[in-house]
Design a protein around this motif. Structure first.
Motif, PDB file in Angstrom:
ATOM      1  N   ARG A 136       0.782  -1.247   0.000  1.00 49.90           N
ATOM      2  CA  ARG A 136       0.000   0.000   0.000  1.00 49.90           C
ATOM      3  C   ARG A 136       0.809   1.290   0.000  1.00 49.90           C
ATOM      4  N   THR A 137       2.123   1.204   0.029  1.00 43.34           N
ATOM      5  CA  THR A 137       2.895   2.449  -0.050  1.00 43.34           C
ATOM      6  C   THR A 137       2.785   2.979  -1.482  1.00 43.34           C
ATOM      7  N   CYS A 141       1.886   0.652  -4.455  1.00 45.38           N
ATOM      8  CA  CYS A 141       0.671   0.899  -5.249  1.00 45.38           C
ATOM      9  C   CYS A 141       1.034   1.008  -6.731  1.00 45.38           C
ATOM     10  N   SER A 142       2.209   1.555  -6.998  1.00 51.51           N
ATOM     11  CA  SER A 142       2.632   1.768  -8.394  1.00 51.51           C
ATOM     12  C   SER A 142       2.831   0.458  -9.140  1.00 51.51           C
ATOM     13  N   ILE A 143       3.130  -0.615  -8.397  1.00 54.98           N
ATOM     14  CA  ILE A 143       3.381  -1.900  -9.049  1.00 54.98           C
ATOM     15  C   ILE A 143       2.256  -2.901  -8.765  1.00 54.98           C
ATOM     16  N   LYS A 152      -6.579   4.878  -6.720  1.00 59.03           N
ATOM     17  CA  LYS A 152      -7.431   6.034  -7.009  1.00 59.03           C
ATOM     18  C   LYS A 152      -7.000   7.288  -6.236  1.00 59.03           C
ATOM     19  N   TYR A 153      -6.825   8.375  -6.959  1.00 58.32           N
ATOM     20  CA  TYR A 153      -6.422   9.704  -6.449  1.00 58.32           C
ATOM     21  C   TYR A 153      -4.985   9.755  -5.929  1.00 58.32           C
ATOM     22  N   TYR A 154      -4.229   8.667  -6.090  1.00 58.17           N
ATOM     23  CA  TYR A 154      -2.835   8.702  -5.641  1.00 58.17           C
ATOM     24  C   TYR A 154      -1.867   8.962  -6.783  1.00 58.17           C
ATOM     25  N   LEU A 157       1.855   8.112  -9.642  1.00 59.85           N
ATOM     26  CA  LEU A 157       2.594   7.151  -8.832  1.00 59.85           C
ATOM     27  C   LEU A 157       4.038   7.093  -9.329  1.00 59.85           C
ATOM     28  N   MET A 158       4.783   6.110  -8.840  1.00 59.00           N
ATOM     29  CA  MET A 158       6.186   5.977  -9.265  1.00 59.00           C
ATOM     30  C   MET A 158       6.230   5.746 -10.783  1.00 59.00           C
ATOM     31  N   PRO A 159       7.003   6.537 -11.485  1.00 62.22           N
ATOM     32  CA  PRO A 159       7.056   6.357 -12.946  1.00 62.22           C
ATOM     33  C   PRO A 159       7.910   5.142 -13.329  1.00 62.22           C
ATOM     34  N   GLY A 160       7.821   4.771 -14.598  1.00 65.52           N
ATOM     35  CA  GLY A 160       8.709   3.721 -15.120  1.00 65.52           C
ATOM     36  C   GLY A 160       8.207   2.307 -14.899  1.00 65.52           C
ATOM     37  N   VAL A 161       6.881   2.167 -14.600  1.00 63.11           N
ATOM     38  CA  VAL A 161       6.331   0.813 -14.396  1.00 63.11           C
ATOM     39  C   VAL A 161       5.632   0.360 -15.678  1.00 63.11           C
TER      40      VAL A 161
END
Ligand SMILES: Cc1ncc(COP(=O)(O)O)c(C=O)c1O
Length: 425
Positions: A136-137, A141-143, A152-154, A157-161
């Motif tokens: 859930r971090t 969440c990004s992966i 949703k609404y986050y 997220l971390m790019p590059g996935v």
């Protein structure tokens, strides 16, 4: 008097809502005891944490003994016996060519795994799988690809996935039939590498060897072997998220041993330490040695009580032959579930599992996922005294997460309840 549920909802937000409204006052072995005097057969195991059953007595003793010497001294500050001994044990159990770093939760070690892979390769990209769950971090969440609700609404997220399809042979994302599929799930990488990202820019591929929250999906061994080959060819690190599959759940200590395909980095948490929060990032020595002080860390990881509990957990699994029991009881449970499938062909689409990671996929008349039915079965089973959880993006898979200590008696009891609930629906 107000129930715990009523009191909790006054002081806790909806985000803390539970899978049930049970208020539990005690737990022992296979059972939970509730504030309203009920005894519930626990096939949720605190979401795959209580692999030794609830409140294992030997673990309790080990923690009490550790309490007499220290609670927290800080792994950033000093070394202590349970911490070092547990790392030694995990290295031994994962082939001797690994090193271990401790954290507190699954999400935290997955964060660590991503950071390690990026640090070692100097590459930005990560490949993850649709239907996956990794925590859930923001990084996790990004992966995570099993529900947009987690994201949703986050955004951003971390790019590059980059996303790949998982090998779900029951609902093949490529529309193929099992055994006549030409392994399209492996061929997809040609297209990903050609059209989306050059493999030389990918640090790691993160995969659950059996998808957990995504629906207890057991891939063919060839899929995991193929991922290993692809990673080797392109210098991509292979990360196994074994947070749910690990510590005996699939019949070996780790699922990579069940499938005989070894990752470069492995993450473990949940059942590692008998219910006390602990997580381990286990990776090949050649990579870990290049990860310098300061590149990762945390205050509580590897707490003495948790390490003592984990050492005892691993000892019990070995001494009580729980991996054998997992395989035997897993087979017994699967056979019982197959019998249910034969009886209720119209609503049970698939029964699947490995070891004691087993699930029933419920479907409607058209064979589409039927999450409403699965929720109904779960609710009615609880009324009959059996605690189960659902999983899958459509919440249509009822999963059986029995402790590795389970016997035929509890399995018979659980299957009888499910049979009754389906028959009366
Ligand atoms: C496969 C997998 N990875 C990661 C996590 C996250 O673990 P935690 O809730 O301890 O952060 C979970 C939790 O369900 C999981 O099943």
């Amino acid at each position: 008097m107000k129930s715990m549920y009523e009191r909790a909802t006054k002081v806790m937000p909806p985000v803390a809502n539970r899978a049930t409204t049970l208020g539990v006052i005690n737990s022992e072995d296979y059972y939970l005891y509730t504030e309203d005097g009920r005894k519930i057969l626990d096939f949720a195991s605190g979401v795959a944490v209580n692999n030794l059953g609830n409140k294992n007595k030997k673990v309790v003793e080990a923690v009490k003994e550790q309490l007499n010497t220290m609670i927290h001294v800080g792994h950033n500050v000093v070394y202590y016996e349970s911490y070092v001994a547990l790392a030694e044990k995990l290295v031994e159990l994962t082939g001797g060519d690994t090193m271990v770093y401790f954290s507190n939760s699954g999400a935290e070690v997955n964060e660590g795994a991503l950071k390690l892979a990026k640090y070692i390769t100097g590459r930005p990209g990560i490949i993850s799988f649709k239907n996956s769950f990794h925590g859930r971090t923001i990084g996790c969440c990004s992966i995570t690809g099993s529900s947009s609700a987690y994201r949703k609404y986050y955004e951003p997220l971390m790019p590059g996935v980059y996303w790949a399809d998982y090998a779900n042979c029951y609902r093949c994302p490529f529309g193929k039939e099992k055994c006549h599929c030409n392994m399209e799930c492996l061929k997809q990488f040609d297209s990903i590498f050609h059209k989306l990202i050059d493999p030389a820019c990918i640090a790691a591929m993160i995969v659950e060897p059996v998808q957990g929250e995504g629906g207890y999906i057991v891939p063919p061994k060839e899929f995991l072997q193929g991922l290993r080959r692809i990673c080797d060819k392109h210098g991509i690190l292979l990360i196994y998220d074994e947070i749910q599959t690990g510590i005996g759940r699939t019949g070996e200590l780790f699922a990579y041993q069940t499938f005989d395909v070894k990752p470069d980095i492995l993450t473990s948490a949940k059942a590692l330490s008998g219910g006390i929060p602990l997580a381990a990032l286990i990776a090949k020595k050649e990579f870990m040695r290049k990860w310098p002080a300061g590149a990762h860390g945390g205050t509580f990881g590897g707490n003495p009580l948790a390490c003592a509990a984990a050492l005892k957990t691993l000892e019990i699994i070995e001494e009580e032959n729980l991996l054998d029991n997992c395989k035997t009881m897993g087979k017994y449970l699967m056979e019982s579930l197959y019998s249910l499938q034969e009886k209720y062909t119209d609503i049970i689409g698939e029964v699947r599992g490995i070891g004691l990671m087993c699930g029933i996929e419920f479907v409607d008349e058209q064979g589409n996922p039927d999450g409403e039915l699965a929720s109904y079965i779960k609710k009615k089973a609880l009324e009959e005294g059996l605690l189960l959880l659902t999983c899958g993006s459509d919440h249509n898979v009822v999963r059986f997460i029995a402790p590795l200590t389970v016997t035929e008696k509890e399995i018979d009891q659980a299957v009888l309840i499910i049979d009754k609930v389906i028959a009366e629906k």
